[in-house]
Motif scaffolding. Structure first.
Motif, PDB file in Angstrom:
ATOM      1  N   ARG A  10      39.394  41.271  43.634  1.00 55.32           N
ATOM      2  CA  ARG A  10      38.757  42.592  43.597  1.00 55.32           C
ATOM      3  C   ARG A  10      39.107  43.321  42.306  1.00 55.32           C
ATOM      4  O   ARG A  10      38.257  43.979  41.692  1.00 55.32           O
ATOM      5  N   ALA A  11      40.365  43.213  41.872  1.00 59.63           N
ATOM      6  CA  ALA A  11      40.776  43.864  40.627  1.00 59.63           C
ATOM      7  C   ALA A  11      40.049  43.264  39.433  1.00 59.63           C
ATOM      8  O   ALA A  11      39.640  43.988  38.511  1.00 59.63           O
ATOM      9  N   VAL A  12      39.865  41.940  39.430  1.00 58.32           N
ATOM     10  CA  VAL A  12      39.125  41.298  38.341  1.00 58.32           C
ATOM     11  C   VAL A  12      37.697  41.817  38.289  1.00 58.32           C
ATOM     12  O   VAL A  12      37.166  42.125  37.209  1.00 58.32           O
ATOM     13  N   LEU A  16      35.447  44.912  35.194  1.00 61.44           N
ATOM     14  CA  LEU A  16      34.199  44.836  34.442  1.00 61.44           C
ATOM     15  C   LEU A  16      33.408  46.139  34.497  1.00 61.44           C
ATOM     16  O   LEU A  16      32.380  46.258  33.828  1.00 61.44           O
ATOM     17  N   HIS A  17      33.858  47.090  35.271  1.00 65.47           N
ATOM     18  CA  HIS A  17      33.132  48.352  35.421  1.00 65.47           C
ATOM     19  C   HIS A  17      33.335  49.225  34.177  1.00 65.47           C
ATOM     20  O   HIS A  17      34.441  49.285  33.627  1.00 65.47           O
ATOM     21  N   GLY A  22      36.259  52.806  29.967  1.00 62.51           N
ATOM     22  CA  GLY A  22      36.364  54.163  29.439  1.00 62.51           C
ATOM     23  C   GLY A  22      37.746  54.765  29.634  1.00 62.51           C
ATOM     24  O   GLY A  22      38.287  55.409  28.735  1.00 62.51           O
ATOM     25  N   LEU A  23      38.346  54.546  30.817  1.00 61.43           N
ATOM     26  CA  LEU A  23      39.676  55.096  31.066  1.00 61.43           C
ATOM     27  C   LEU A  23      40.738  54.463  30.164  1.00 61.43           C
ATOM     28  O   LEU A  23      41.743  55.098  29.844  1.00 61.43           O
ATOM     29  N   SER A  24      40.521  53.218  29.755  1.00 64.10           N
ATOM     30  CA  SER A  24      41.503  52.562  28.893  1.00 64.10           C
ATOM     31  C   SER A  24      41.477  53.090  27.462  1.00 64.10           C
ATOM     32  O   SER A  24      42.407  52.810  26.691  1.00 64.10           O
ATOM     33  N   LEU A  25      40.438  53.848  27.109  1.00 66.22           N
ATOM     34  CA  LEU A  25      40.339  54.327  25.731  1.00 66.22           C
ATOM     35  C   LEU A  25      41.295  55.480  25.439  1.00 66.22           C
ATOM     36  O   LEU A  25      41.759  55.618  24.313  1.00 66.22           O
TER      37      LEU A  25
END
Length: 315
Positions: A10-12, A16-17, A22-25
């Motif tokens: 599920r995490a994998v 891809l979303h 965006g949150l990682s930026l």
């Protein structure tokens, strides 16, 4: 094992979303800005200090002289930057982990809860201040353990075991706290961490091993100094994406474990017997034992709904 593997896949899929990308930026921008600011202020001093330290070692000077004699004098230039990057890597990894935990993990945990467990009661057993204190203290302990275990890394089996275990311990402590901070009470969090200690440690080790992948880029950045301004941001972004995946993995695992644990608590509520009461049934026959429970939650602080009913909204 089913919960472990199911939450992994599920995490994998969630990685891809576009929301995750965006949150990682945000951690990426903060870390890149900080890295270039510190590099501009301290890089030359750090390289000169490391080079001066290396020149004090006769064996290192002999090796550098041999490189000059065989026409590889250019390697002398990259030895000190390579060591500076190697020494800075644990700090960069820890900082990336903390920024993702503080800025990304709560949002991802809330997202997973809304999509999979919309009726999950929010008991808010932790907050931002508690998260900062918990993760900062854990990070200091992990760095101390890494420093103290450095001599043991000369033993090949321990060099392959100790660093992943330390990183796994740190990752599991930080992400588990932040995932459960909003949804679990403090007592629930302690209970779940005790029940799932080994799976959580295994998840942390896997995430730590995945986080070691950008270290290859550090070596490339040292060997090709001209590409370092491009490779360093790329490596930091990989760190943030790996830790964002770790946040999702822990969120899917722990929120499902919390949901199942609350259902079990609701099905078998513990009613304390009066002191000295006779528990024997009619005819002196002992009643069947209630299923064992690990602990009792404070139902007044965090009410547990009956099975099949929706919990009251969090205040």
């Amino acid at each position: 094992m089913r919960l472990l593997l199911g939450s992994f896949w599920r995490a994998v899929a969630y990685c891809l979303h576009p929301r995750v990308i965006g949150l990682s930026l945000l951690p990426l921008l903060l870390m890149v800005a900080g890295a270039f600011a510190l590099g501009y202020l301290l890089w030359d001093r750090a390289v000169d200090a490391v080079l001066a330290w290396l020149q004090e070692w006769a064996l290192v000077e002999f090796v550098l002289g041999w490189l000059d004699s065989v026409g590889l004098s250019a390697l002398r230039v990259v030895v000190a930057p390579l060591l500076v990057l190697a020494l800075a890597t644990p700090l960069i990894v820890v900082l990336a982990l903390l920024l993702v935990a503080w800025l990304v993990t709560p949002a991802l945990a809330e997202w997973v809860a809304l999509r999979r467990f919309p009726d999950l009661q929010r008991c808010r057993g932790g907050g931002l201040l508690g998260s900062i204190v918990w993760s900062a203290w854990s990070a200091l302990l992990a760095l101390l353990l890494l420093a103290l275990s450095l001599p043991l890394w000369l033993i090949p089996p321990l060099a392959l075991v100790l660093p992943p275990l330390i990183w796994g311990w740190l990752t599991s402590r930080v992400f588990a706290y932040d995932v459960l901070a909003a949804h679990a009470s403090a007592q629930e969090r302690r209970e779940l961490l005790a029940q799932h200690r080994l799976p959580l440690l295994a998840m942390g080790v896997v995430v730590g091993l995945l986080g070691a992948a950008p270290s290859v880029l550090w070596v490339s950045g040292a060997m090709f100094i001209a590409l370092a301004p491009l490779l360093v941001p790329l490596a930091i972004w990989i760190y943030t994406l790996v830790f964002a995946f770790g946040s999702l993995w822990f969120a899917h695992y722990l929120l499902q474990a919390l949901h199942a644990w609350r259902l079990a608590q609701a099905r078998h509520p513990l009613v304390p017997e009066p002191a000295g009461a006779d528990t024997a049934g009619p005819g002196g026959v002992e009643p069947p034992a209630r299923p064992p429970r690990a602990t009792v939650i404070d139902v007044q602080a965090c009410p547990i709904p009956a099975p099949g009913t929706s919990p009251p909204p969090a205040s």
